[in-house]
Design a protein around this motif. Structure first.
Motif, short mmCIF file in Angstrom:
data_model
loop_
_atom_site.label_atom_id
_atom_site.label_comp_id
_atom_site.label_asym_id
_atom_site.label_seq_id
_atom_site.Cartn_x
_atom_site.Cartn_y
_atom_site.Cartn_z
N GLN A 1 0.64 -1.18 -0.07
CA GLN A 1 -0.12 -0.15 0.11
C GLN A 1 0.79 1.25 0.14
O GLN A 1 0.24 2.46 -0.25
N LEU A 2 2.04 1.08 0.24
CA LEU A 2 3.14 2.36 0.23
C LEU A 2 3.29 2.51 -1.20
O LEU A 2 3.78 3.85 -1.37
N SER A 3 2.83 2.10 -2.14
CA SER A 3 2.95 2.64 -3.48
C SER A 3 2.34 3.68 -3.71
O SER A 3 2.21 4.73 -4.71
N ASN A 4 0.95 3.89 -2.82
CA ASN A 4 0.13 5.13 -2.94
C ASN A 4 0.55 6.28 -2.25
O ASN A 4 0.01 7.24 -2.25
N THR A 5 1.68 6.27 -1.56
CA THR A 5 2.27 7.38 -0.94
C THR A 5 2.61 8.28 -2.14
O THR A 5 2.83 9.59 -2.02
N PHE A 6 3.20 7.91 -3.34
CA PHE A 6 3.58 8.68 -4.31
C PHE A 6 2.88 8.09 -5.76
O PHE A 6 3.69 7.29 -6.34
N PRO A 7 1.59 8.27 -6.01
CA PRO A 7 1.09 7.58 -7.12
C PRO A 7 1.84 7.76 -8.44
O PRO A 7 1.71 6.84 -9.25
N GLN A 8 2.50 8.86 -8.48
CA GLN A 8 3.33 9.08 -9.99
C GLN A 8 4.28 7.91 -10.01
O GLN A 8 4.78 7.66 -11.14
N TYR A 9 4.91 7.45 -8.85
CA TYR A 9 5.95 6.62 -8.91
C TYR A 9 5.63 5.34 -8.24
O TYR A 9 6.40 4.72 -7.57
N SER A 10 4.45 5.02 -8.27
CA SER A 10 3.81 3.58 -7.66
C SER A 10 4.62 2.49 -8.24
O SER A 10 4.94 1.65 -7.44
#
Length: 462
Positions: free
Chosen positions: A189-198
């Protein structure tokens, strides 16, 4: 591009979800493979824009670090097996004849050690089911803490395995294996911390998982350099630093609830659009007061919209749609089972064949990892030669996973499903053929293909 355009684009990605439920876009991302869309017990997800950038960067950094040290450490079994043999683990299962002949590893000892890895490898996959349920219900922090506890218990059991009155090696290794998915899956879920760089964040986490198998390699090298003085007890007691680190990070830095997905962020903006005018405004007689309140609400809404827009980036919706359509067309099988009930999907040839393929390949992969030294000892009739090949494999396994990640992405994004599956079958068959040729070049080529095939297979099937 507007946020409504983003929502339209995302809905085009998942048309079947709208057909299933008119309110499907309000669902939160779920890791539970068997649950329903019932309300979770923990608090609602948090938007990444509500958390300082430095803290999100730190969270991703810490996640990569602890995945590197704990996520897939049990898959370094081939590296730690020589240490266990040197320490005489399960040597008591050897027959008197085998002891008199001073064989490097006896039959029952080999079976027991391989059973230890087999139980761990199977459990790693099976435990994904309860991990998903716990993650959905209690959040990533609880999942990460449970992972740290499992790793700590496994380390302690393995450290004192020789002194315990029962077969503690299987239990300890199993506990290490159970900790991995709790730690690794809760980090997605940490991929949603920076959606542009998921994609980059997921690649870093996956690379950390593949590389974690090198932990036992470094230990084995240290063990050999110290002439056996760096015993497993000392190593696993020292390894307790890892679960302690994970526990501290989970409590003080990691989020207690998952970050909102792109769809949830957009939905949040849409919901705040109606927050400018409240029914309670009619009860206020002072029009200037009402105007000021509404201006404040409008400013708050615009602030949220601005922050989310910056977070998501400014990529054109039309371009996103074209890219997604291109991937669908390349796939060749997109939507084959969309809209069908789970029972029908499970009975379909698609599911049955891919399940059989997965069973066969998982068995082959785990068997190769567990018995590589024994295989090449038999093939070359030389333990020294087998040790040399085993040492190469110990280095190539984590390295191959890291190096192959970008190339795997290119293949999956630009090649159809039929081509990808055909390539998997071709590589697997080639590995099998090379594995029975008693030539050095065949052994090294087989290993090189295997360390690339393993992450390629995992990524393609998932």
């Amino acid at each position: 591009m507007s946020l409504s355009e983003r929502l339209t684009t995302m809905e085009e990605y998942q048309p079947w979800s709208r057909e299933a439920s008119p309110d499907s876009r309000h669902r939160k991302m779920s890791f539970n493979p068997v649950g329903t869309w019932t309300q979770a017990a923990h608090e609602e997800p948090v938007g990444a824009f509500e958390v300082p950038k430095w803290k999100r960067l730190l969270q991703v950094f810490f996640a990569v670090i602890y995945c590197l040290f704990a996520a897939g450490v049990v898959f370094g079994y081939a590296a730690i097996k020589p240490v266990l043999l040197e320490e005489g683990v399960y040597r008591d299962r050897c027959t008197q004849k085998e002891l008199d002949e001073d064989v490097p590893v006896c039959y029952e000892q080999e079976l027991r050690l391989n059973l230890m890895f087999t139980v761990a490898a199977v459990s790693t996959n099976v435990v994904a089911l309860p991990v998903g349920t716990i993650l959905d219900r209690y959040g990533p922090r609880i999942s990460g803490i449970l992972g740290a506890i499992f790793v700590a218990v496994g380390s302690l059991v393995l450290a004192f395995a020789k002194d315990l009155p029962f077969d503690a090696y299987i239990l300890g290794y199993l506990s290490l294996a159970l900790g991995g998915p709790f730690i690794f899956i809760s980090s997605f879920q940490l991929s949603n911390t920076f959606p542009q760089y998921s994609g980059l964040i997921l690649a870093l986490l996956t690379g950390a998982f593949d590389t974690s198998s090198a932990i036992f390699l470094f230990y084995r090298l240290s063990y050999q350099a110290a002439d056996g003085a760096f015993t497993p007890k000392k190593f696993f007691l020292g390894y307790l630093v890892v679960p302690v680190f994970i526990l501290v990070v989970q409590v003080f830095f990691m989020p207690s609830t998952s970050y909102k997905t792109v769809g949830e962020l957009i939905t949040q903006v849409e919901e705040t659009a109606n927050d400018v005018v409240h029914d309670s405004d009619d009860e206020i007689e002072d029009e200037d007061m009402v105007r000021r309140l509404q201006d404040a609400r409008r400013g708050h809404r615009d602030s949220i919209v601005s922050e989310i827009t910056v977070l998501l980036g400014t990529k054109d919706a039309t371009e996103q749609t074209k890219e997604e359509d291109k991937k669908r067309n390349i796939s060749g099988v997109w939507g084959a089972l969309h809209g069908r009930p789970a029972s029908e999907q499970i009975r379909s040839p698609w599911f049955i064949l891919i399940a059989l393929f997965t069973v066969l390949q998982m068995t082959r992969i785990n068997y190769f990892v567990a018995t590589i030294r024994s295989q090449y000892t038999y093939l070359f009739h030389s333990l020294d030669k087998a040790v040399e090949i085993n040492n190469f494999f110990d280095v190539a396994l984590p390295l191959g996973g890291v190096i192959s990640v970008p190339f795997i992405g290119l293949v999956l994004d630009n090649m159809g499903t039929t081509f990808v599956l055909s390539l998997l079958v071709t590589i697997a068959t080639t590995i099998g053929v090379l594995g029975v040729i008693p030539e050095t070049w065949a052994a090294y080529t087989s290993i090189c293909l295997f360390v690339i095939y393993r992450p390629f297979y995992y990524t393609a099937v998932s």
